[in-house]
Design an enzyme around this catalytic site. Structure first.
Site, PDB file in Angstrom:
ATOM      1  N   LYS A  34      23.083  61.626  75.910  1.00 25.18           N
ATOM      2  CA  LYS A  34      22.584  61.379  74.554  1.00 25.18           C
ATOM      3  C   LYS A  34      23.218  62.426  73.646  1.00 25.18           C
ATOM      4  O   LYS A  34      22.889  63.605  73.706  1.00 25.18           O
ATOM      5  CB  LYS A  34      21.065  61.481  74.522  1.00 25.18           C
ATOM      6  CG  LYS A  34      20.471  61.146  73.173  1.00 25.18           C
ATOM      7  CD  LYS A  34      18.975  60.954  73.290  1.00 25.18           C
ATOM      8  CE  LYS A  34      18.354  60.421  72.014  1.00 25.18           C
ATOM      9  NZ  LYS A  34      18.543  61.273  70.845  1.00 25.18           N
ATOM     10  N   ASP A  52      24.145  64.614  70.507  1.00 25.01           N
ATOM     11  CA  ASP A  52      23.337  65.130  69.409  1.00 25.01           C
ATOM     12  C   ASP A  52      24.170  65.180  68.131  1.00 25.01           C
ATOM     13  O   ASP A  52      24.742  66.204  67.781  1.00 25.01           O
ATOM     14  CB  ASP A  52      22.834  66.529  69.790  1.00 25.01           C
ATOM     15  CG  ASP A  52      21.569  66.891  69.046  1.00 25.01           C
ATOM     16  OD1 ASP A  52      21.075  66.047  68.273  1.00 25.01           O
ATOM     17  OD2 ASP A  52      21.084  68.010  69.240  1.00 25.01           O
ATOM     18  N   LYS A  94      14.781  62.991  77.794  1.00 27.53           N
ATOM     19  CA  LYS A  94      15.151  64.209  77.088  1.00 27.53           C
ATOM     20  C   LYS A  94      15.174  65.417  78.030  1.00 27.53           C
ATOM     21  O   LYS A  94      14.441  65.461  79.011  1.00 27.53           O
ATOM     22  CB  LYS A  94      14.152  64.480  75.946  1.00 27.53           C
ATOM     23  CG  LYS A  94      14.073  63.391  74.902  1.00 27.53           C
ATOM     24  CD  LYS A  94      15.358  63.179  74.139  1.00 27.53           C
ATOM     25  CE  LYS A  94      15.473  63.951  72.859  1.00 27.53           C
ATOM     26  NZ  LYS A  94      14.547  63.748  71.798  1.00 27.53           N
ATOM     27  N   CYS A 133     -13.709  72.339  53.678  1.00 26.30           N
ATOM     28  CA  CYS A 133     -12.322  71.989  53.375  1.00 26.30           C
ATOM     29  C   CYS A 133     -11.698  73.070  52.491  1.00 26.30           C
ATOM     30  O   CYS A 133     -12.262  73.407  51.446  1.00 26.30           O
ATOM     31  CB  CYS A 133     -12.290  70.636  52.677  1.00 26.30           C
ATOM     32  SG  CYS A 133     -10.654  70.242  52.025  1.00 26.30           S
ATOM     33  N   CYS A 148     -11.041  71.479  48.802  1.00 28.77           N
ATOM     34  CA  CYS A 148     -12.062  71.055  47.830  1.00 28.77           C
ATOM     35  C   CYS A 148     -13.430  71.654  48.120  1.00 28.77           C
ATOM     36  O   CYS A 148     -14.371  71.436  47.354  1.00 28.77           O
ATOM     37  CB  CYS A 148     -12.164  69.530  47.793  1.00 28.77           C
ATOM     38  SG  CYS A 148     -12.845  68.806  49.284  1.00 28.77           S
TER      39      CYS A 148
HETATM   40  S1  IVH Z   1      21.682  53.792  72.026  1.00 24.32           S
HETATM   41  C1  IVH Z   1      19.120  50.442  70.256  1.00 24.32           C
HETATM   42  N1  IVH Z   1      23.121  55.657  73.209  1.00 24.32           N
HETATM   43  O1  IVH Z   1      19.988  58.661  69.735  1.00 24.32           O
HETATM   44  C2  IVH Z   1      19.555  51.725  70.864  1.00 24.32           C
HETATM   45  N2  IVH Z   1      21.889  56.262  71.262  1.00 24.32           N
HETATM   46  O2  IVH Z   1      17.127  58.517  69.560  1.00 24.32           O
HETATM   47  C3  IVH Z   1      20.568  52.420  70.060  1.00 24.32           C
HETATM   48  N3  IVH Z   1      22.219  58.579  70.559  1.00 24.32           N
HETATM   49  O3  IVH Z   1      19.917  56.758  66.809  1.00 24.32           O
HETATM   50  C4  IVH Z   1      20.863  53.772  70.496  1.00 24.32           C
HETATM   51  N4  IVH Z   1      23.620  59.134  72.157  1.00 24.32           N
HETATM   52  O4  IVH Z   1      21.847  58.410  67.136  1.00 24.32           O
HETATM   53  C5  IVH Z   1      22.280  55.367  72.204  1.00 24.32           C
HETATM   54  N5  IVH Z   1      24.471  57.166  74.322  1.00 24.32           N
HETATM   55  C6  IVH Z   1      23.638  56.894  73.320  1.00 24.32           C
HETATM   56  C7  IVH Z   1      23.274  57.843  72.362  1.00 24.32           C
HETATM   57  C8  IVH Z   1      22.384  57.500  71.347  1.00 24.32           C
HETATM   58  C9  IVH Z   1      22.979  59.553  71.076  1.00 24.32           C
HETATM   59  C10 IVH Z   1      21.350  58.732  69.376  1.00 24.32           C
HETATM   60  C11 IVH Z   1      21.534  57.707  68.296  1.00 24.32           C
HETATM   61  C12 IVH Z   1      20.196  57.060  68.135  1.00 24.32           C
HETATM   62  C13 IVH Z   1      19.282  58.106  68.668  1.00 24.32           C
HETATM   63  C14 IVH Z   1      17.975  57.521  69.159  1.00 24.32           C
END
Ligand code: IVH
Length: 698
Positions: free
Chosen positions: A127, A129, A324, A418, A421
């Site tokens: 994933k 970043d 994650k 609160c 208020c």
């Molecule tokens: S798939 C419908 N693949 O993660 C699914 N997303 O948390 C579309 N991202 O908006 C996303 N690496 O910006 C996908 N290998 C990967 C990814 C990825 C980073 C990001 C992307 C997405 C966000 C979602």
């Protein structure tokens, strides 16, 4: 320019000055960068900047995410044209543990009705970043590039994206006539470090991490600046494609690679949860040596026909999930506990911390959740605490380091009134006589904090999305008494023209910014129904429920008529309750909202200004669109979840029980009382196969 000595300022005054100064600087930035027409000298401008920075140095809590000192030049967002996505760009659900990965796989199998032995493959890919982008190619030529935005509409950054070397301007080989390639724009760590050094030398903006740097670099008004930034692109997904060149996720990635994109080489096809988790560990091992930031591993069902069947729920696909990496932690000192009052009156304790860097981001606030949480962890002012942040989640306090506790630290006493208020703040009892964990202000309408939070929610991006009315401006307008209720927003211009006040006399509000603000308010007088419902801030009505209500009722009048008569046990209550995905708790919240006379009054005033647009049915060409369907008996080709999801996709409403309002009953073997009732009421009953035929699925 004369300023008061900073050490004479109270935090409150400093905050107000910081806000006004920020608006003033932003206006000068705009005049300078966008209009090329500065109205003050460079040295005066620098003095404003220095004062702004000095305020932040003395009051670190002002150095918030929105601070100008973290922005590049002027806010570019108004400068880019909007670009609608033909296929929405969605986000991903997150999981953090091995167990949740197993649950994800089990959930997919259950939805598809696959036995344990039936093969089911997933891709596992890093994933990245960065920020996602959608690149549209027509006949192989890059025609537009858009950021994700709110998922439905982003910014047109075509000129900027064209400067990225890894984005092909022309695709290779035989490609579909229309192809939207999607992926992540990012920056390598080494390139990021070099860029920051260069920025520092030129006394320009320093970026906090490679992701911010990539985002800031892409969203430059001058694409020439973007061209000098070392941006890269990984392709991993797609939007509209006229003819699919492959049948699997892995096949599509191969295709994208052949067409000229860079795809990530750490992608692996896995055949079980265990294999996915093993690959996750392998990637985690290599994380620090990859050269770019990743924050987890994404698993996607490989078979695209399965992906289609699984579809989406809310904003995320059922066929993919992000696993994650564990949260990053750091130690710091907790200096104070502040109480924030939310839109529904909930008192939320927030820890103010000595600023500390966690995973590349400076953290100075953390949520403490609620009263019990503070007591359970015995968190005291002055304590050294371990905090953690995971992804975009708000940082949390994990534990207190007791051996570092200062002498004389007192146990924290949660306020029973609160702070905004002064009304009593209480913990309600539920039906079972259990105390709610949340303490709520009972001030309701008289509580300014609740009113301000409701207004912020009303204007926010997923609600009315009023540009120029951000949190700070709302606080200011509220304080000045100009906006007290949502309807006041829409009468602002009229009142201003009638001479009630003159915004341009306010510091930081130039003529242009006032004109722009009025224009963006005007644009929102017509608003999609689902956004309008969401904007009202009814308890338990998030984006998804708002969409469900909008889709079911079609118009605001219809919803209102039902909700007004939705007392317990009524037919109207049943109707709301029966909307797929909505339940009685939600139906009750809706009824509660419309029962309140003051809400009705506020609504009447608002509806004189705003026209919610009737909702389009999802797939209104389908013969089942708009129909209320009941599934009963055992289905053979569809799981129950899938049947519901399909109905949703074809614009039908699913109900759990048969009534006069039912249009269609899909009955499988073993159907009992619901079938009998349908027959009694003369409602059309069809088989599962017929359902497939009617919805055009063969
Ligand atoms: S798939 C419908 N693949 O993660 C699914 N997303 O948390 C579309 N991202 O908006 C996303 N690496 O910006 C996908 N290998 C990967 C990814 C990825 C980073 C990001 C992307 C997405 C966000 C979602």
């Amino acid at each position: 320019m004369k300023f008061k000595s900073i050490d004479q300022l109270s935090p409150k005054v400093a905050r107000a000055e910081h806000m006004l100064l920020g608006a003033e600087i932003a206006e000068h930035d705009r005049r300078y960068y966008q209009d090329d027409a500065p109205t003050i000298s460079d040295s005066d401008y620098d003095a404003l900047r220095r004062r702004y920075e000095a305020l932040e140095a003395a009051f670190p809590e002002l150095h918030a995410a929105e601070s100008l000192t973290r922005k590049v030049g002027a806010a570019p967002s108004q400068k880019f044209a909007k670009a609608k996505h033909a296929v929405p760009m969605l986000s991903l659900g997150n999981v953090f543990s091995d167990e949740e990965v197993h649950e994800f796989v089990a959930r997919v199998r259950r939805f598809l009705g696959l036995k344990d032995e039936a093969p089911l493959a997933f891709t596992a890919e890093p994933k990245i970043d960065g920020l996602s982008c959608s690149l549209r190619y027509e006949r192989g030529e890059l025609v537009t590039a858009a950021t994700r935005g709110d998922g439905f509409e982003g910014e047109d950054v075509t000129a900027n994206v064209r400067t990225i070397a890894e984005v092909p301007h022309r695709l290779k080989g035989d490609v579909p006539a229309v192809l939207e390639a999607r992926g992540e724009v990012y920056m390598n760590r080494a390139d990021f470090a070099v860029l920051n050094e260069r920025q520092a030398e030129q006394a320009k903006m320093i970026y906090a991490n490679p992701r911010n740097s990539a985002a800031g670099s892409l969203r430059q008004i001058d694409a020439g600046v973007t061209a000098e930034r070392p941006l890269r692109f990984f392709a991993y997904a797609w939007g509209e494609v006229s003819e699919m060149p492959a049948k699997t996720q892995a096949g599509m990635l191969d295709f994208l690679h052949q067409a000229g994109f860079v795809t990530n080489r750490l992608t692996k096809l896995c055949h079980s949860a265990d294999e996915m988790i093993a690959h996750y560990r392998a990637i985690e091992q290599r994380r620090s040596s990859l050269g770019y930031d990743i924050d987890g591993v994404v698993y996607k069902v490989d078979d695209l026909s399965f992906q289609e069947r699984l579809g989406f729920v809310s904003r995320a696909p059922r066929w993919a999930v992000a696993h994650k990496f564990p949260a990053e932690q750091a130690k710091t000192v907790l200096r104070a506990i502040d109480i924030q009052v939310g839109r529904t009156g909930a008192l939320t304790p927030v820890a103010r911390l000595d600023p500390v860097t966690v995973g590349g981001v400076v953290v100075q606030n953390a949520t403490l959740h609620n009263e019990d949480e503070i007591a359970r962890k015995d968190i005291r002012v002055g304590d050294t605490v371990v905090i953690q942040r995971a992804g975009d989640v708000i940082p949390q306090v994990v534990e207190v380091l007791l051996d570092k506790r200062p002498h004389g630290a007192h146990a924290y006493k949660f306020p029973h009134t609160c702070p905004a208020c002064g009304s009593a703040a209480v913990r309600e009892m539920d039906d079972k006589g259990e105390e709610d964990v949340v303490r709520r202000c009972t001030g309701g309408l008289i509580c300014p904090a609740q009113a301000v939070e409701r207004l912020k929610h009303f204007c926010s991006r997923l609600a009315m999305d009023i540009e120029g009315l951000g949190d700070k401006q709302i606080e200011l307008f509220y304080e000045k008494g100009l906006i007290k209720t949502p309807a006041d927003i829409f009468t602002l211009q009229k009142r201003s023209e009638a001479g009630e006040f003159d915004l341009t006399q306010w510091e930081g509000f130039g003529e242009t910014s006032v004109r722009n603000l009025f224009a963006s308010i005007e644009q929102r007088r017509q608003i999609p129904l689902n956004r309008f419902i969401f904007a009202l801030g009814i308890r338990r009505i998030g984006e998804t429920n708002a969409r469900r209500l909008a889709r079911h009722f079609g118009t605001f009048e219809a919803l209102r008529a039902a909700a007004r008569h939705a007392s317990e046990g009524s037919e109207a209550r049943e109707e709301i309750n029966n909307i797929d995905g909505v339940g009685d708790v939600v139906a009750e919240a809706v009824a509660d909202f419309f029962i309140e006379e003051h809400n009705e009054t506020a609504l009447d005033a608002l509806l004189r200004e705003v026209e919610p647009q009737p909702m389009e049915a999802v797939a209104n060409d389908s013969p089942v669109a708009g129909k209320t369907v009941v599934f009963t008996g055992s289905l053979e080709r569809l799981t129950r979840d899938e049947a519901k999801a399909q109905a949703d996709r074809f614009g039908a409403k699913v109900s759990g029980s048969v009534s006069k309002k039912t249009d269609l009953v899909v009955a499988g073997p073993g159907a009992g009382s619901k079938l009998t009732k349908a027959q009694e009421l003369g409602i059309e009953v069809i088989s599962e196969d017929e359902w497939f035929r009617r919805t055009g699925q063969g």
